[in-house]
Motif scaffolding. Structure first.
Motif, PDB file in Angstrom:
ATOM      1  N   THR A   1      62.250 -22.577  -6.869  1.00  0.00           N
ATOM      2  CA  THR A   1      61.484 -23.698  -7.542  1.00  0.00           C
ATOM      3  C   THR A   1      61.901 -23.928  -9.043  1.00  0.00           C
ATOM      4  OG1 THR A   1      59.378 -24.610  -7.527  1.00  0.00           O
ATOM      5  CG2 THR A   1      59.346 -22.240  -8.267  1.00  0.00           C
ATOM      6  N   LEU A   2      61.773 -24.947  -9.516  1.00  0.00           N
ATOM      7  CA  LEU A   2      61.820 -25.290 -10.795  1.00  0.00           C
ATOM      8  C   LEU A   2      60.561 -25.207 -11.652  1.00  0.00           C
ATOM      9  CD1 LEU A   2      64.309 -28.310 -11.059  1.00  0.00           C
ATOM     10  CD2 LEU A   2      64.925 -25.908 -11.456  1.00  0.00           C
ATOM     11  N   VAL A   3      60.468 -24.641 -12.651  1.00  0.00           N
ATOM     12  CA  VAL A   3      59.222 -24.480 -13.647  1.00  0.00           C
ATOM     13  C   VAL A   3      59.922 -25.198 -15.112  1.00  0.00           C
ATOM     14  CG1 VAL A   3      57.373 -23.336 -14.577  1.00  0.00           C
ATOM     15  CG2 VAL A   3      58.100 -22.536 -12.429  1.00  0.00           C
ATOM     16  N   GLY A   4      59.546 -26.258 -15.621  1.00  0.00           N
ATOM     17  CA  GLY A   4      60.269 -26.823 -16.602  1.00  0.00           C
ATOM     18  C   GLY A   4      61.732 -27.031 -16.296  1.00  0.00           C
ATOM     19  N   THR A   5      62.836 -26.396 -17.107  1.00  0.00           N
ATOM     20  CA  THR A   5      63.949 -26.319 -16.736  1.00  0.00           C
ATOM     21  C   THR A   5      64.525 -25.097 -16.172  1.00  0.00           C
ATOM     22  OG1 THR A   5      64.437 -25.454 -19.229  1.00  0.00           O
ATOM     23  CG2 THR A   5      64.499 -27.944 -18.771  1.00  0.00           C
ATOM     24  N   GLU A   6      63.853 -24.218 -16.235  1.00  0.00           N
ATOM     25  CA  GLU A   6      64.237 -22.844 -15.457  1.00  0.00           C
ATOM     26  C   GLU A   6      64.050 -22.900 -13.965  1.00  0.00           C
ATOM     27  OE1 GLU A   6      65.688 -20.543 -17.191  1.00  0.00           O
ATOM     28  OE2 GLU A   6      65.300 -21.366 -19.217  1.00  0.00           O
ATOM     29  N   ARG A   7      64.837 -22.146 -13.381  1.00  0.00           N
ATOM     30  CA  ARG A   7      64.869 -22.048 -11.968  1.00  0.00           C
ATOM     31  C   ARG A   7      64.120 -20.405 -11.476  1.00  0.00           C
ATOM     32  NH1 ARG A   7      68.573 -23.942  -7.535  1.00  0.00           N
ATOM     33  NH2 ARG A   7      68.461 -22.473  -5.599  1.00  0.00           N
ATOM     34  N   LEU A   8      63.142 -20.468 -10.629  1.00  0.00           N
ATOM     35  CA  LEU A   8      62.768 -19.232 -10.202  1.00  0.00           C
ATOM     36  C   LEU A   8      63.156 -18.898  -8.748  1.00  0.00           C
ATOM     37  CD1 LEU A   8      59.109 -18.635 -11.831  1.00  0.00           C
ATOM     38  CD2 LEU A   8      61.217 -17.576 -12.528  1.00  0.00           C
ATOM     39  N   MET A   9      63.615 -17.853  -8.380  1.00  0.00           N
ATOM     40  CA  MET A   9      64.105 -17.936  -7.001  1.00  0.00           C
ATOM     41  C   MET A   9      63.551 -16.457  -6.292  1.00  0.00           C
ATOM     42  SD  MET A   9      67.674 -18.030  -5.082  1.00  0.00           S
ATOM     43  CE  MET A   9      68.318 -16.595  -5.496  1.00  0.00           C
ATOM     44  N   LEU A  10      62.778 -16.596  -5.085  1.00  0.00           N
ATOM     45  CA  LEU A  10      61.985 -15.467  -4.586  1.00  0.00           C
ATOM     46  C   LEU A  10      63.471 -15.308  -3.263  1.00  0.00           C
ATOM     47  CD1 LEU A  10      58.458 -16.226  -3.997  1.00  0.00           C
ATOM     48  CD2 LEU A  10      59.379 -14.080  -4.927  1.00  0.00           C
ATOM     49  N   ALA A  11      64.032 -13.921  -3.351  1.00  0.00           N
ATOM     50  CA  ALA A  11      64.956 -13.866  -2.554  1.00  0.00           C
ATOM     51  C   ALA A  11      64.627 -12.641  -1.338  1.00  0.00           C
ATOM     52  CB  ALA A  11      66.207 -13.484  -3.277  1.00  0.00           C
ATOM     53  N   ASN A  12      65.293 -12.651  -0.452  1.00  0.00           N
ATOM     54  CA  ASN A  12      65.152 -11.384   0.380  1.00  0.00           C
ATOM     55  C   ASN A  12      63.771 -11.687   1.015  1.00  0.00           C
ATOM     56  OD1 ASN A  12      67.898 -10.501   0.424  1.00  0.00           O
ATOM     57  ND2 ASN A  12      66.973  -9.504  -1.725  1.00  0.00           N
ATOM     58  N   VAL A  13      63.147 -12.846   1.199  1.00  0.00           N
ATOM     59  CA  VAL A  13      61.679 -13.004   1.745  1.00  0.00           C
ATOM     60  C   VAL A  13      61.650 -12.597   3.280  1.00  0.00           C
ATOM     61  CG1 VAL A  13      59.996 -14.628   2.126  1.00  0.00           C
ATOM     62  CG2 VAL A  13      61.435 -14.915   0.130  1.00  0.00           C
ATOM     63  N   LYS A  14      60.856 -11.558   3.470  1.00  0.00           N
ATOM     64  CA  LYS A  14      60.656 -11.222   4.505  1.00  0.00           C
ATOM     65  C   LYS A  14      59.160 -10.935   5.144  1.00  0.00           C
ATOM     66  CE  LYS A  14      61.533  -7.249   7.838  1.00  0.00           C
ATOM     67  NZ  LYS A  14      62.087  -5.960   8.051  1.00  0.00           N
ATOM     68  N   GLY A  15      58.319 -11.606   6.040  1.00  0.00           N
ATOM     69  CA  GLY A  15      57.166 -11.643   6.201  1.00  0.00           C
ATOM     70  C   GLY A  15      56.730 -12.133   7.784  1.00  0.00           C
TER      71      GLY A  15
ATOM     72  N   PHE B   1      48.543 -16.535  13.665  1.00  0.00           N
ATOM     73  CA  PHE B   1      47.603 -17.606  13.862  1.00  0.00           C
ATOM     74  C   PHE B   1      46.549 -17.210  14.738  1.00  0.00           C
ATOM     75  CE2 PHE B   1      51.568 -19.246  12.357  1.00  0.00           C
ATOM     76  CZ  PHE B   1      51.106 -20.289  11.251  1.00  0.00           C
ATOM     77  N   ASN B   2      45.359 -17.474  14.252  1.00  0.00           N
ATOM     78  CA  ASN B   2      44.162 -17.020  15.148  1.00  0.00           C
ATOM     79  C   ASN B   2      43.005 -18.191  15.149  1.00  0.00           C
ATOM     80  OD1 ASN B   2      42.210 -15.893  16.760  1.00  0.00           O
ATOM     81  ND2 ASN B   2      41.520 -14.318  15.510  1.00  0.00           N
ATOM     82  N   GLN B   3      43.419 -19.275  15.913  1.00  0.00           N
ATOM     83  CA  GLN B   3      42.533 -20.462  16.113  1.00  0.00           C
ATOM     84  C   GLN B   3      42.729 -21.398  14.862  1.00  0.00           C
ATOM     85  OE1 GLN B   3      39.050 -20.519  18.215  1.00  0.00           O
ATOM     86  NE2 GLN B   3      39.692 -18.425  19.493  1.00  0.00           N
ATOM     87  N   ASN B   4      41.618 -21.062  13.823  1.00  0.00           N
ATOM     88  CA  ASN B   4      41.515 -21.930  12.773  1.00  0.00           C
ATOM     89  C   ASN B   4      41.822 -21.055  11.420  1.00  0.00           C
ATOM     90  OD1 ASN B   4      38.926 -20.556  12.627  1.00  0.00           O
ATOM     91  ND2 ASN B   4      38.059 -22.235  11.711  1.00  0.00           N
ATOM     92  N   GLN B   5      42.362 -19.888  11.786  1.00  0.00           N
ATOM     93  CA  GLN B   5      42.811 -19.019  10.428  1.00  0.00           C
ATOM     94  C   GLN B   5      44.393 -18.613  10.587  1.00  0.00           C
ATOM     95  OE1 GLN B   5      40.171 -15.714  10.670  1.00  0.00           O
ATOM     96  NE2 GLN B   5      38.262 -16.847  10.216  1.00  0.00           N
ATOM     97  N   ALA B   6      44.748 -18.423   9.477  1.00  0.00           N
ATOM     98  CA  ALA B   6      45.900 -17.979   9.369  1.00  0.00           C
ATOM     99  C   ALA B   6      46.014 -16.626   8.220  1.00  0.00           C
ATOM    100  CB  ALA B   6      47.076 -19.008   8.755  1.00  0.00           C
ATOM    101  N   SER B   7      46.534 -15.336   8.733  1.00  0.00           N
ATOM    102  CA  SER B   7      46.626 -14.235   8.021  1.00  0.00           C
ATOM    103  C   SER B   7      47.961 -13.604   7.740  1.00  0.00           C
ATOM    104  CB  SER B   7      45.809 -13.291   8.634  1.00  0.00           C
ATOM    105  OG  SER B   7      46.155 -12.755   9.809  1.00  0.00           O
ATOM    106  N   ILE B   8      48.108 -13.207   6.625  1.00  0.00           N
ATOM    107  CA  ILE B   8      49.618 -12.715   6.147  1.00  0.00           C
ATOM    108  C   ILE B   8      49.506 -11.168   6.526  1.00  0.00           C
ATOM    109  CG2 ILE B   8      51.099 -12.295   4.533  1.00  0.00           C
ATOM    110  CD1 ILE B   8      50.181 -14.444   3.156  1.00  0.00           C
ATOM    111  N   ASP B   9      50.280 -10.907   7.701  1.00  0.00           N
ATOM    112  CA  ASP B   9      50.145  -9.445   8.204  1.00  0.00           C
ATOM    113  C   ASP B   9      51.096  -8.615   6.785  1.00  0.00           C
ATOM    114  OD1 ASP B   9      48.714  -9.918  10.275  1.00  0.00           O
ATOM    115  OD2 ASP B   9      50.080  -9.186  11.522  1.00  0.00           O
ATOM    116  N   SER B  10      52.254  -9.244   6.599  1.00  0.00           N
ATOM    117  CA  SER B  10      53.137  -8.702   5.581  1.00  0.00           C
ATOM    118  C   SER B  10      54.012  -9.680   5.107  1.00  0.00           C
ATOM    119  CB  SER B  10      53.816  -7.580   6.187  1.00  0.00           C
ATOM    120  OG  SER B  10      54.965  -8.047   7.274  1.00  0.00           O
TER     121      SER B  10
END
Length: 470
Positions: free
Chosen positions: A88-102, A106-115
């Protein structure tokens, strides 16, 4: 098809990195029933058109079941990321999340991050938390994010490595980021023009030029701490310091308050280095407030210990000077601005007596010396160029000026040439090697006078300068 439902017997979408299979019934309107399955892989690049400031790559895998009704759909199943990246861009700088693993469950009306793990700026980022869904839209969320040894190009001009413990919560309309950032190192190496610093005004916000969206509705409440983590190494200073700050307000234009203190280092003014004995910068908790300075530094100039103190707001600092052994104020000012005592064979210089020495020095340094120094550095490799005005010469001589050029060969070794802009040139060549802030060696050659008014022989000297505080 029906008025409120559509049935997918077996629908498949394929493309580079994408293979999605739909099956079952999807509700299109009130009264419709949901009984849909979605399985397969999705190339995240397909989603890049959603926002011009977010760039996605990698693959997401989904195994989701949609039940319930049109009014109250229920989601069951999982979605996962592996080897993805989010930039994503914040101002003129670019931030990058790499090697994203997760993995998101989903459980009805909820979403939870296991990892969820990723790398950012060479460090590791982990996240956990969840969200409340209203249909297929995000109602509320809360995330706990931890970063270890993360390096980012913020604030502007800095390269910062830090650990962070953050809580991010809110909705699609507003968000708040709270927590603590512990600095490991925040380094600033860009040169600063003194006049520009004093006359500076508030700069553009962090996100200016980067569009609105998430940043426009995000509030910050952060503490930033760092012991001996601030490093400034440029034309004005070589300083190590600590910070204790609070950042509050919208991410586009936060209020930064607290204290910055220097624990050790040197400041450079003209040709002299000043060792810091006290340095505090207080940032008031008000928008556009001037930083308050409380700085004291000392230098050895022609055998005198000169002490300079700066206090008050940055835009209008108050300066006090003194020396050891004690000298008249005019002589101390002259030592600082020209490197010489103001008094000659007759009386104290008119320039120093009237206080014009400081003004003349600042004007020549800002309007003449600084631009000329940049030009001579590019043309001839000279990174010192000064013109010192002298209204009253020594021994009643005519007004003149002194030209000084030099080169900082490395951090510790410098060579300087100086001459009067008159027929009696009084040329001086000096070579200085600094072992430390307390020990230096100086070899100096001074040409004798060629004027008929005085008689001086050529002089060569070698000095060992050692400073010890008792």
């Amino acid at each position: 098809f029906s008025t409120n439902e559509v049935f997918f017997e077996k629908t498949q979408f394929t493309g580079p990195g994408t293979n999605i299979l739909f099956g079952g019934t999807a509700a299109l309107g009130p009264g419709g029933r949901q009984a849909l399955t979605v399985d397969g892989q999705l190339n995240l690049r397909i989603l890049n058109s959603i926002s011009p400031n977010v760039f996605l790559s990698g693959t997401a895998e989904a195994a989701v079941r949609v039940g319930g009704t049109y009014e109250q759909p229920r989601l069951m199943g999982t979605a996962s990321l592996s080897g993805a990246s989010i930039a994503t861009l914040v101002g003129t700088e670019r931030l990058m999340l790499a090697n994203v693993k997760g993995l998101v469950r989903f459980n009805q009306n909820q979403a939870s991050i296991d990892s969820l793990t990723a790398t950012l700026g060479g460090g590791r980022v982990t996240a956990s938390g969840g969200a409340l869904l209203e249909g297929f839209t995000l109602a509320k969320f809360r995330l706990s994010v931890r970063g270890d040894d993360v390096t980012v190009p913020y604030p502007q001009g800095f390269r910062t490595t830090a650990d962070a413990d953050l809580d991010i919560s809110g909705s699609t309309r507003e968000q708040i980021v709270t927590g603590t950032v512990n600095l490991r190192r925040a380094e600033y190496t860009e040169d600063i023009e003194l006049a520009t610093l004093i006359n500076s005004r508030r700069e553009a916000s962090l996100t200016e030029g980067g569009g609105a969206g998430f940043a426009a509705s995000t509030q910050l409440d952060l503490r930033v701490e760092g012991r001996d983590a601030l490093v400034v190494n440029n034309n004005l200073a070589d300083v190590v310091g600590s910070v204790s700050l609070r950042v509050v307000g919208p991410v586009e234009d936060p209020i930064i308050s607290g204290r910055i203190s220097a624990t050790r280092g040197t400041l450079n003014f003209r040709s002299d280095r000043y060792e810091l004995t006290r340095a505090f910068i207080d940032l008031p908790p008000r928008r556009d407030a001037d930083p308050i300075l409380n700085i004291q530094a000392e230098s050895e100039i022609r055998g005198y210990t000169v002490v300079v103190s700066l206090t008050g707001p940055l835009s209008q600092p108050q300066a006090t000077v003194r020396s050891d052994p004690s000298l008249p104020q005019a002589d101390v000012v002259s030592l600082i601005t020209t490197g010489n005592l103001s008094s000659g064979q007759t009386s104290t210089s008119t320039l120093a007596q009237t206080g014009l020495g400081t003004a003349a020095s600042l004007l020549t340094d800002t309007l003449i010396n600084a631009p000329a120094r940049r030009a001579t550095d590019k043309l001839f490799g000279l990174n010192r160029f000064e013109i010192d005005p002298l209204i009253a010469g020594r021994g009643g001589e005519s007004p003149t000026a002194r030209l000084t050029v030099g080169r900082q060969i490395n951090k510790n070794l410098s060579i300087t040439y100086s001459t009067n802009v008159t027929s009696d040139q009084n040329q001086v060549l000096a070579l200085e090697y600094r072992v430390s802030n307390r020990l230096s060696f100086v070899a100096r050659y001074e040409q004798g006078s060629v004027s008929g008014f005085s008689s001086r022989n050529d002089n060569f000297s070698f000095e060992i300068r050692f400073r010890k505080r008792f």
